[in-house]
Design a protein around this motif. Structure first.
Motif, PDB file in Angstrom:
ATOM      1  N   LEU A 304       0.836  -1.212   0.000  1.00 25.20           N
ATOM      2  CA  LEU A 304       0.000   0.000   0.000  1.00 25.20           C
ATOM      3  C   LEU A 304       0.867   1.256   0.000  1.00 25.20           C
ATOM      4  O   LEU A 304       0.665   2.169   0.796  1.00 25.20           O
ATOM      5  N   THR A 306       2.774   4.244  -2.703  1.00 23.28           N
ATOM      6  CA  THR A 306       2.240   5.222  -3.655  1.00 23.28           C
ATOM      7  C   THR A 306       1.289   4.552  -4.651  1.00 23.28           C
ATOM      8  O   THR A 306       0.172   5.014  -4.867  1.00 23.28           O
ATOM      9  N   VAL A 325      -3.071  -5.780   1.221  1.00 17.96           N
ATOM     10  CA  VAL A 325      -2.116  -6.470   2.097  1.00 17.96           C
ATOM     11  C   VAL A 325      -0.851  -5.636   2.284  1.00 17.96           C
ATOM     12  O   VAL A 325      -0.319  -5.100   1.316  1.00 17.96           O
ATOM     13  N   THR A 327       3.000  -5.344   4.922  1.00 14.21           N
ATOM     14  CA  THR A 327       3.913  -6.196   5.707  1.00 14.21           C
ATOM     15  C   THR A 327       3.837  -5.943   7.199  1.00 14.21           C
ATOM     16  O   THR A 327       4.058  -6.835   7.994  1.00 14.21           O
ATOM     17  N   ALA A 378       2.145  -4.654  -5.828  1.00 17.08           N
ATOM     18  CA  ALA A 378       2.751  -3.325  -5.989  1.00 17.08           C
ATOM     19  C   ALA A 378       3.740  -3.072  -4.853  1.00 17.08           C
ATOM     20  O   ALA A 378       3.680  -2.064  -4.174  1.00 17.08           O
ATOM     21  N   VAL A 379       4.645  -4.050  -4.620  1.00 19.75           N
ATOM     22  CA  VAL A 379       5.667  -3.870  -3.575  1.00 19.75           C
ATOM     23  C   VAL A 379       6.890  -3.214  -4.200  1.00 19.75           C
ATOM     24  O   VAL A 379       6.881  -2.871  -5.384  1.00 19.75           O
ATOM     25  N   PHE A 380       7.958  -3.055  -3.417  1.00 20.91           N
ATOM     26  CA  PHE A 380       9.156  -2.381  -3.931  1.00 20.91           C
ATOM     27  C   PHE A 380       9.643  -3.022  -5.229  1.00 20.91           C
ATOM     28  O   PHE A 380       9.448  -4.214  -5.462  1.00 20.91           O
ATOM     29  N   GLU A 381      10.330  -2.200  -6.038  1.00 25.24           N
ATOM     30  CA  GLU A 381      10.860  -2.697  -7.321  1.00 25.24           C
ATOM     31  C   GLU A 381      12.117  -3.536  -7.048  1.00 25.24           C
ATOM     32  O   GLU A 381      13.256  -3.092  -7.233  1.00 25.24           O
ATOM     33  N   LEU A 385      12.274  -9.881  -4.046  1.00 25.41           N
ATOM     34  CA  LEU A 385      11.049  -9.728  -3.254  1.00 25.41           C
ATOM     35  C   LEU A 385       9.823 -10.123  -4.085  1.00 25.41           C
ATOM     36  O   LEU A 385       8.930 -10.844  -3.628  1.00 25.41           O
ATOM     37  N   LYS A 386       9.795  -9.677  -5.336  1.00 24.34           N
ATOM     38  CA  LYS A 386       8.628  -9.967  -6.184  1.00 24.34           C
ATOM     39  C   LYS A 386       8.537 -11.486  -6.413  1.00 24.34           C
ATOM     40  O   LYS A 386       7.447 -12.060  -6.363  1.00 24.34           O
ATOM     41  N   ILE A 389       7.095 -13.205  -3.439  1.00 23.57           N
ATOM     42  CA  ILE A 389       5.645 -13.000  -3.327  1.00 23.57           C
ATOM     43  C   ILE A 389       4.888 -13.875  -4.326  1.00 23.57           C
ATOM     44  O   ILE A 389       3.889 -14.512  -3.989  1.00 23.57           O
ATOM     45  N   ASN A 406       2.815  -4.878 -10.862  1.00 25.86           N
ATOM     46  CA  ASN A 406       2.843  -3.476 -11.301  1.00 25.86           C
ATOM     47  C   ASN A 406       4.287  -3.006 -11.523  1.00 25.86           C
ATOM     48  O   ASN A 406       4.565  -1.811 -11.531  1.00 25.86           O
ATOM     49  N   THR A 407       5.197  -3.953 -11.719  1.00 23.91           N
ATOM     50  CA  THR A 407       6.587  -3.540 -11.921  1.00 23.91           C
ATOM     51  C   THR A 407       6.685  -2.511 -13.042  1.00 23.91           C
ATOM     52  O   THR A 407       5.948  -2.585 -14.020  1.00 23.91           O
ATOM     53  N   HIS A 429       0.887  -2.441 -15.678  1.00 23.40           N
ATOM     54  CA  HIS A 429       1.724  -1.287 -15.346  1.00 23.40           C
ATOM     55  C   HIS A 429       0.872  -0.030 -15.286  1.00 23.40           C
ATOM     56  O   HIS A 429       0.521   0.540 -16.318  1.00 23.40           O
ATOM     57  N   PHE A 430       0.518   0.350 -14.053  1.00 21.77           N
ATOM     58  CA  PHE A 430      -0.250   1.579 -13.828  1.00 21.77           C
ATOM     59  C   PHE A 430       0.725   2.755 -13.795  1.00 21.77           C
ATOM     60  O   PHE A 430       1.916   2.578 -13.599  1.00 21.77           O
ATOM     61  N   ALA A 432       1.515   6.741 -12.141  1.00 19.09           N
ATOM     62  CA  ALA A 432       1.203   7.523 -10.937  1.00 19.09           C
ATOM     63  C   ALA A 432       0.573   8.875 -11.292  1.00 19.09           C
ATOM     64  O   ALA A 432       1.043   9.514 -12.229  1.00 19.09           O
TER      65      ALA A 432
HETATM   66  P1  NAI Z   1       6.393   2.304  -2.425  1.00 24.24           P
HETATM   67  O1  NAI Z   1       7.750   2.188  -1.851  1.00 24.24           O
HETATM   68  O2  NAI Z   1       5.674   3.578  -2.294  1.00 24.24           O
HETATM   69  O3  NAI Z   1       5.457   1.176  -1.800  1.00 24.24           O
HETATM   70  C1  NAI Z   1       5.769  -0.193  -1.705  1.00 24.24           C
HETATM   71  C2  NAI Z   1       4.933  -0.767  -0.587  1.00 24.24           C
HETATM   72  O4  NAI Z   1       5.046  -2.187  -0.619  1.00 24.24           O
HETATM   73  C3  NAI Z   1       5.391  -0.319   0.798  1.00 24.24           C
HETATM   74  O5  NAI Z   1       4.299   0.239   1.495  1.00 24.24           O
HETATM   75  C4  NAI Z   1       5.847  -1.605   1.460  1.00 24.24           C
HETATM   76  O6  NAI Z   1       5.591  -1.654   2.849  1.00 24.24           O
HETATM   77  C5  NAI Z   1       5.031  -2.637   0.717  1.00 24.24           C
HETATM   78  N1  NAI Z   1       5.626  -3.978   0.787  1.00 24.24           N
HETATM   79  C6  NAI Z   1       6.928  -4.328   0.671  1.00 24.24           C
HETATM   80  N2  NAI Z   1       7.052  -5.666   0.798  1.00 24.24           N
HETATM   81  C7  NAI Z   1       5.819  -6.161   0.997  1.00 24.24           C
HETATM   82  C8  NAI Z   1       5.302  -7.463   1.193  1.00 24.24           C
HETATM   83  N3  NAI Z   1       6.100  -8.520   1.240  1.00 24.24           N
HETATM   84  N4  NAI Z   1       3.972  -7.610   1.370  1.00 24.24           N
HETATM   85  C9  NAI Z   1       3.156  -6.525   1.349  1.00 24.24           C
HETATM   86  N5  NAI Z   1       3.599  -5.269   1.156  1.00 24.24           N
HETATM   87  C10 NAI Z   1       4.913  -5.086   0.989  1.00 24.24           C
HETATM   88  O7  NAI Z   1       6.513   1.864  -3.948  1.00 24.24           O
HETATM   89  P2  NAI Z   1       5.632   2.357  -5.198  1.00 24.24           P
HETATM   90  O8  NAI Z   1       6.180   3.603  -5.724  1.00 24.24           O
HETATM   91  O9  NAI Z   1       4.204   2.253  -4.825  1.00 24.24           O
HETATM   92  O10 NAI Z   1       5.982   1.219  -6.262  1.00 24.24           O
HETATM   93  C11 NAI Z   1       5.442  -0.077  -6.196  1.00 24.24           C
HETATM   94  C12 NAI Z   1       5.692  -0.780  -7.502  1.00 24.24           C
HETATM   95  O11 NAI Z   1       5.078  -0.036  -8.542  1.00 24.24           O
HETATM   96  C13 NAI Z   1       7.158  -0.904  -7.893  1.00 24.24           C
HETATM   97  O12 NAI Z   1       7.343  -2.108  -8.555  1.00 24.24           O
HETATM   98  C14 NAI Z   1       7.370   0.283  -8.818  1.00 24.24           C
HETATM   99  O13 NAI Z   1       8.433   0.073  -9.724  1.00 24.24           O
HETATM  100  C15 NAI Z   1       6.056   0.309  -9.529  1.00 24.24           C
HETATM  101  N6  NAI Z   1       5.681   1.578 -10.122  1.00 24.24           N
HETATM  102  C16 NAI Z   1       5.895   2.747  -9.452  1.00 24.24           C
HETATM  103  C17 NAI Z   1       5.521   3.951 -10.026  1.00 24.24           C
HETATM  104  C18 NAI Z   1       5.710   5.239  -9.290  1.00 24.24           C
HETATM  105  O14 NAI Z   1       5.591   6.302  -9.919  1.00 24.24           O
HETATM  106  N7  NAI Z   1       5.964   5.227  -7.995  1.00 24.24           N
HETATM  107  C19 NAI Z   1       4.898   4.010 -11.373  1.00 24.24           C
HETATM  108  C20 NAI Z   1       4.637   2.711 -11.954  1.00 24.24           C
HETATM  109  C21 NAI Z   1       5.047   1.564 -11.351  1.00 24.24           C
END
Ligand code: NAI
Length: 718
Positions: A304, A306, A325, A327, A378-381, A385-386, A389, A406-407, A429-430, A432
């Protein structure tokens, strides 16, 4: 066509009939002429009711006829004829009255709308203006300020707002048709002169100039470089200051100018390509025609941050129940709070009742996903980890659940390898903010099944997004093409340009923000992290690696140096610009002297970089990558690339998209320029023209819609 019937009460009812929206095709216009003439000549008829078949008044001009020579009777004299009728003509607005449809209704003497109807002068969204009197009659009817807003934005206006503004005379919850017939009887025999809008004067504020200037400023902010909204302002000025006949003449002149500008063509291209993206095909030949999507009744989002928050809101807004969901408890709490307040704002803005929202439950327990139809991760890139999951999901979820990631650029195939059902793994791929941005890249790995693609595309539709199917490669389509574009921007700084110069050129082209302002907004650390992972920065570098090259290719360490010194963009108050007041970018003298030091450190002779060079190097390197993507089959068509850029990357709509723009500029010119820049920068492989571009030039630069067939031929010869 238009059906004519006479009903008791001396009323003639004319029904426009041209499914699905009763567009004003040549045949319909001919029939309106004929039936209105008949009704006015018929002694027995005292009033005329004009309506549309199947609960829709009229969706406007027939866009299919735009590219052809105009045949049949033109709209303007037809609407004038209606207005001149001595017998009252009452328009029944059910469903929609858009563009020419509303102009037709404005020619009628009265307008009765159903409460569910919408009206609007939408031409500006196709690079045109309402040229059948819309720009002259609407300001006369509702005043200049309100008309200016409606005409320059092309927005849809609800029946409730329409009656408030005075566009329609009455709104009814029951049958608009019956209401109109009864009404027509009451006004039959009255003189129609006072109801003819062409005889009215437009109400306008004392300071017309500053009103129009304000509109131009807003247009420049919203769609810089677009001609149509500016022409709309000029037409409204004419309505406010000239007699009707002269205003009409001005409207026609402005329309003729827009028609030949090329922008209208680009925007109409966007309109059609956006619709065509739903008719997807995959590299293996599966397509929308032979694949059925699985129903999605319950979804889940993992992470949960961005993106996860926006995705959860999108799903809920579409009425899909979601399990979210995280962590740990703290992050779960923060996520829940953010999602709930986003949903509250959304439902207030859109007037959504809570009952229409899908419920969202929050948990730390992945096992709760037992019954979900679709999971979006949508967890860390982070690949490890992916994979972890996806392996867990395989044991928890139902065997037929769709597993989406959502990588923003990791290898979908590698992620899928961790799942026990790799065929059900697909990239979604959404962009932001995920609950706002329209684009969804549906990434199809080599093992992704057609059903998985169909289900993800169906989901895009339910979320009111534009899904585009793309293949699996680093960065997919959108982000992959951004790389050479961004790199050119760095090189231009190295060679002598300033960030504000590069940004200004890109903004003049039509992007809402130049690339350096975009980077400052999203955070410079985003790209830094991925360059670090690729081993391009810092201590991981092999000894002897030159600071400005990697593996024999040119590399700019500029953004890395900024990040190392804590300049991450807006969030740290400085990046490529300085942000003393929040969000206001000002050129930073520090950066200027830093660039000078940098150039002298590397012996770079600073030079004045011209605007053409800035634009060509940034855009043509991006376009060149687009040709490579087509060649590799990562995008099925140039139209798909264009949809991605217009709906997800702020590419100006009036330029059609990168591939369409290349064609408009002329493929030989793009090729020639790339060759030139590659000769002067042989260490930048991205500038070497792709063989697909060469091939298309050799074939005489066919129009974009013919490329797909040529690409298929080309790939079969590889
Ligand atoms: P973020 O760092 O804001 O959020 C990631 C969330 O995943 C964190 O809240 C974290 O606690 C949670 N998380 C980590 N491990 C977990 C697990 N095992 N189970 C449940 N939750 C877990 O990252 P963001 O920016 O939301 O990016 C998420 C994905 O979306 C990445 O793969 C990123 O590359 C991709 N993405 C990001 C964009 C952006 O502009 N931020 C745009 C398009 C894709």
């Amino acid at each position: 066509m238009a059906l004519y019937r006479r009903i008791p009460g001396a009323i003639a009812v004319i029904t426009l009939t041209n499914p699905p929206v009763n567009a004003l095709s040549c045949t319909v216009r001919e029939a309106i002429y004929e039936t209105v003439k008949r009704a006015t000549a018929d002694q027995e008829v005292k009033a005329i009711v004009l309506c549309g078949a199947n609960g829709k008044f009229c969706g406007g001009a027939d866009i299919k006829e735009f590219s052809r020579e105009m045949r049949g009777p033109p709209l303007v004299p037809m609407i004038d004829m209606i207005e001149e009728s001595e017998k009252p003509v009452v328009a029944v607005i059910e469903g929609v009255a858009f563009g020419g449809g509303l102009e037709l209704a404005l020619g009628c003497h009265y307008r009765i709308a159903h409460s569910g109807a919408q009206v609007g002068l939408t031409e500006v969204t196709l690079g045109l203006l309402p040229a059948a009197g819309g720009t002259q009659r609407l300001p006369r009817l509702i005043g200049v300020p309100a008309a200016l807003d409606i005409i320059t934005t092309g927005r849809h206006v609800s029946a409730q707002e329409a009656v408030r503004l005075g566009i329609v005379d009455k709104v009814t919850d029951s049958s608009a048709m019956e209401e109109a017939i009864e009404f027509a009887k009451t006004v039959a025999g009255e003189p129609m002169g006072p109801r003819r809008l062409s005889l009215w004067t437009a109400a306008c504020p004392e300071d017309l100039d500053s009103l129009l200037e304000g509109a131009l400023v807003r247009i420049r902010q919203r769609s810089r470089g677009a001609l149509a909204p500016v022409a709309c302002v000029q037409a409204v000025r004419a309505a406010a200051s000239l007699p009707f006949a002269q205003g009409m003449k001005k409207e026609q002149e402005l329309m003729a100018y827009l028609f030949t500008s090329g922008q209208a063509r680009a925007m109409q291209y966007c309109f059609f390509t956006q619709r065509a993206a739903a008719r997807w095909t995959t590299p293996s030949g599966a397509s929308w025609e032979n694949t059925k999507a699985r129903p999605v009744q319950q979804a889940a989002v993992i992470g949960l941050g961005t993106m996860g928050r926006g995705i959860a809101v999108s799903l809920s807004r579409a009425g899909i129940p979601v399990i979210a969901v995280e962590t740990e408890q703290k992050r779960l709490k923060a996520g829940r709070k953010a999602v709930n307040s986003m949903l509250t704002r959304e439902s207030q803005k859109r007037g959504l009742a809570e009952a229409h929202l899908g419920s969202i439950s929050f948990t730390l327990d992945l096992r709760k996903l037992r019954d979900t139809d679709l999971v979006i991760e949508a967890v860390f890139e982070d690949m490890a980890l992916k994979k972890q999951i996806f392996s867990k999901l395989s044991s928890v979820c139902r065997p037929d659940a769709l597993l989406c990631t959502n990588t923003s650029g990791l290898n979908i195939d590698e992620i899928a390898s961790a799942a026990s059902r790799p065929e059900l793994v697909v990239g979604t791929h959404f962009f932001a903010p995920a609950h706002v941005m329209k684009l969804l890249e549906v990434v199809c790995g080599p093992r992704t099944s057609p059903v998985a693609v169909a289900t993800a595309m169906q989901l895009a539709k339910r979320l009111e997004k534009i899904g585009v199917v793309v293949g699996n490669c680093s960065g997919f389509v959108g982000n992959r093409m951004m790389r050479p574009y961004t790199e050119q921007a760095y090189y231009l700084l190295e060679e002598g340009a300033r960030p504000e110069e590069v940004d200004l050129v890109l903004e003049e082209f039509g992007f809402a923000m130049g690339i350096f302002r975009v980077m400052d907004l999203s955070g410079l650390d985003v790209g830094w992290r991925s360059r670090k992972e690729l081993g391009l920065t810092g201590p991981k570098l092999p000894p002897g690696t030159e600071a400005r090259s990697r593996g024999g290719r040119r590399y700019s360490p500029l953004p890395d140096i900024l990040c190392e010194s804590g300049r991450l963009g807006q969030k740290t108050g400085r990046g490529w610009y300085l942000y003393e007041k929040e969000r206001v970018a000002t050129p930073d003298p520090w950066l200027q002297s830093f660039l000078e030091d940098y150039r002298s450190r590397f012996g770079i002779q600073s030079r004045r970089v011209g605007q053409d060079e800035i634009l060509e190097r940034c855009l043509y390197s991006l376009i060149n990558e687009g040709f490579r993507i087509l060649q590799e089959g990562i995008a099925a068509s140039p139209e798909d690339i264009d949809v991605i850029y217009v709906s997800g990357y702020g590419w100006p709509r009036h330029r059609g998209g990168p591939m369409f723009y290349a064609w408009m500029v002329g493929l030989p010119k793009v090729l020639d320029k790339l060759e030139h820049y590659h000769r002067t920068h042989p260490d930048i492989p991205n500038l070497a023209p792709s063989s697909m571009l060469r091939k298309l030039v050799a074939r005489g630069s066919p129009p974009v819609h013919q490329w797909r067939a040529l690409i298929q031929q080309h790939s079969s010869q590889l």
